[in-house]
Design a protein around this motif. Structure first.
Motif, PDB file in Angstrom:
ATOM      1  N   GLU A  64      19.541   1.931  10.536  1.00  0.00           N
ATOM      2  CA  GLU A  64      19.204   2.454   9.209  1.00  0.00           C
ATOM      3  C   GLU A  64      19.922   3.769   8.937  1.00  0.00           C
ATOM      4  N   LEU A  65      20.021   4.617   9.957  1.00  0.00           N
ATOM      5  CA  LEU A  65      20.715   5.892   9.778  1.00  0.00           C
ATOM      6  C   LEU A  65      22.196   5.679   9.484  1.00  0.00           C
ATOM      7  N   ALA A  66      22.781   4.672  10.124  1.00  0.00           N
ATOM      8  CA  ALA A  66      24.210   4.389   9.948  1.00  0.00           C
ATOM      9  C   ALA A  66      24.551   3.898   8.544  1.00  0.00           C
ATOM     10  N   LYS A  67      23.551   3.437   7.806  1.00  0.00           N
ATOM     11  CA  LYS A  67      23.803   2.957   6.446  1.00  0.00           C
ATOM     12  C   LYS A  67      24.110   4.081   5.470  1.00  0.00           C
ATOM     13  N   SER A  68      23.770   5.310   5.852  1.00  0.00           N
ATOM     14  CA  SER A  68      23.975   6.462   4.971  1.00  0.00           C
ATOM     15  C   SER A  68      25.183   7.264   5.424  1.00  0.00           C
ATOM     16  N   GLN A  69      26.086   7.539   4.504  1.00  0.00           N
ATOM     17  CA  GLN A  69      27.198   8.427   4.809  1.00  0.00           C
ATOM     18  C   GLN A  69      26.686   9.863   4.767  1.00  0.00           C
ATOM     19  N   PHE A  70      26.790  10.562   5.886  1.00  0.00           N
ATOM     20  CA  PHE A  70      26.259  11.909   5.939  1.00  0.00           C
ATOM     21  C   PHE A  70      27.158  12.894   5.206  1.00  0.00           C
ATOM     22  N   ASP A  71      26.552  13.726   4.355  1.00  0.00           N
ATOM     23  CA  ASP A  71      27.220  14.874   3.756  1.00  0.00           C
ATOM     24  C   ASP A  71      26.137  15.858   3.335  1.00  0.00           C
ATOM     25  N   SER A  72      26.530  16.938   2.702  1.00  0.00           N
ATOM     26  CA  SER A  72      25.566  17.981   2.340  1.00  0.00           C
ATOM     27  C   SER A  72      24.543  17.516   1.313  1.00  0.00           C
ATOM     28  N   GLU A  73      24.816  16.410   0.640  1.00  0.00           N
ATOM     29  CA  GLU A  73      23.888  15.889  -0.366  1.00  0.00           C
ATOM     30  C   GLU A  73      22.784  15.025   0.236  1.00  0.00           C
ATOM     31  N   LEU A  74      22.981  14.559   1.468  1.00  0.00           N
ATOM     32  CA  LEU A  74      21.988  13.690   2.094  1.00  0.00           C
ATOM     33  C   LEU A  74      20.839  14.525   2.649  1.00  0.00           C
ATOM     34  N   ASN A  75      19.627  14.188   2.242  1.00  0.00           N
ATOM     35  CA  ASN A  75      18.440  14.866   2.756  1.00  0.00           C
ATOM     36  C   ASN A  75      18.009  14.158   4.043  1.00  0.00           C
ATOM     37  N   LEU A  76      18.420  14.717   5.169  1.00  0.00           N
ATOM     38  CA  LEU A  76      18.128  14.080   6.454  1.00  0.00           C
ATOM     39  C   LEU A  76      16.633  14.013   6.736  1.00  0.00           C
ATOM     40  N   GLN A  77      15.902  15.028   6.299  1.00  0.00           N
ATOM     41  CA  GLN A  77      14.453  15.040   6.504  1.00  0.00           C
ATOM     42  C   GLN A  77      13.816  13.817   5.838  1.00  0.00           C
ATOM     43  N   GLN A  78      14.180  13.585   4.592  1.00  0.00           N
ATOM     44  CA  GLN A  78      13.636  12.435   3.864  1.00  0.00           C
ATOM     45  C   GLN A  78      14.124  11.122   4.454  1.00  0.00           C
ATOM     46  N   LYS A  79      15.400  11.078   4.834  1.00  0.00           N
ATOM     47  CA  LYS A  79      15.971   9.851   5.387  1.00  0.00           C
ATOM     48  C   LYS A  79      15.254   9.448   6.664  1.00  0.00           C
ATOM     49  N   ILE A  80      15.048  10.377   7.572  1.00  0.00           N
ATOM     50  CA  ILE A  80      14.423  10.038   8.844  1.00  0.00           C
ATOM     51  C   ILE A  80      12.933   9.773   8.663  1.00  0.00           C
ATOM     52  N   SER A  81      12.291  10.462   7.728  1.00  0.00           N
ATOM     53  CA  SER A  81      10.895  10.169   7.405  1.00  0.00           C
ATOM     54  C   SER A  81      10.761   8.739   6.874  1.00  0.00           C
ATOM     55  N   ARG A  82      11.729   8.327   6.079  1.00  0.00           N
ATOM     56  CA  ARG A  82      11.721   6.954   5.549  1.00  0.00           C
ATOM     57  C   ARG A  82      11.919   5.936   6.674  1.00  0.00           C
ATOM     58  N   ILE A  83      12.782   6.275   7.630  1.00  0.00           N
ATOM     59  CA  ILE A  83      12.989   5.381   8.772  1.00  0.00           C
ATOM     60  C   ILE A  83      11.702   5.262   9.594  1.00  0.00           C
TER      61      ILE A  83
END
Length: 251
Positions: A64-83
């Protein structure tokens, strides 16, 4: 630019409950090497073996993490909470994977060269610079809490009877994990190595041994193999996973 190398080894276990991520590639066995420009992420997940389907949780988390291209716009906190919520949801509808859980520890670099440490659990991120190893992540474990409270000495942490008790991690049905996303304040220097590993390495290979092996004049792939071999020779029965990124400054 970063030169990245990763290895994941099941060791003496019947199956590998670890998984590794470099950029957008997830692996559950073997090795990989690649050069990447920022932005990118790399990470290790260690499935909780005391629960069902730790291997599924680790693989799904990084997938699931690999589906998102990481950059300064990606909210990692929200992404990992969603995972975390996705893992819980999967377990609710697949009894064979009920309450499956995984740690995650990672290293991310955005398009502006800002670097971040990602951590839930007791996998670790280190920086190796000028022959010195420094832990960047902070273990979310009972022994770390006891150490922070002054109840045990640093030397007791590795052999403490409760060293395997960790705080809630991703997928936990009963408690919400604490997702640590921290900016790494110090800028990367040419030759720095950022190394993420599961506790199959850190529980058996001490810092001085990691420093000695990483200082050897050989390929990073070979050095990671030697780190795995060292842990196995010292009695590790766990899976061992390591990813390393060497910073190559523009010249």
């Amino acid at each position: 630019m970063f030169y990245c190398c990763g290895i994941t080894e099941k060791g003496l276990k019947e199956k590998n409950e670890d998984a590794i991520l470099i950029h957008n590639t997830v692996m559950t066995e073997g090795k990989m090497e690649l050069r990447v420009d920022h932005p990118f992420m790399m990470a290790v997940c260690d499935g909780v073996s005391g629960e069902k389907s730790g291997d599924v949780a680790a693989r799904m988390c990084l997938g699931e993490l690999a589906k998102s291209q990481f950059d300064s716009e990606l909210n990692l906190q929200q992404k990992i909470s969603r995972i975390h919520k996705q893992l819980k949801h999967y377990g609710l509808f697949h009894k064979s994977s009920e309450n499956m859980q995984t740690t995650i520890c990672g290293f991310a670099v955005d398009e502006n060269e800002a670097m971040y440490c990602i951590n839930v659990g007791d996998s670790r991120l280190y920086r190796f610079r000028d022959t010195i190893l420094k832990q960047i992540s902070r273990d979310q474990s009972l022994v770390q809490m006891l150490y922070d409270q002054g109840k045990i000495a640093y030397e007791e942490k590795r052999k403490h009877v409760h060293r395997n008790i960790i705080m809630p991690v991703l997928g936990n049905n009963d408690s919400k994990p604490v997702i640590d996303i921290n900016l790494i304040e110090e800028k990367a220097e040419n030759g720095d190595v950022y190394l993420v590993c599961s506790d199959g390495l850190s529980d058996y290979t001490i810092n001085s041994e990691i420093e000695e092996i990483l200082s050897m004049p050989m390929s990073m792939s070979k050095r990671l193999e030697l780190l795995v071999e060292n842990s196995l020779n010292k009695g590790c029965k766990d899976n061992i996973s390591i990813v390393a990124a060497t910073y190559i400054a523009n010249t």
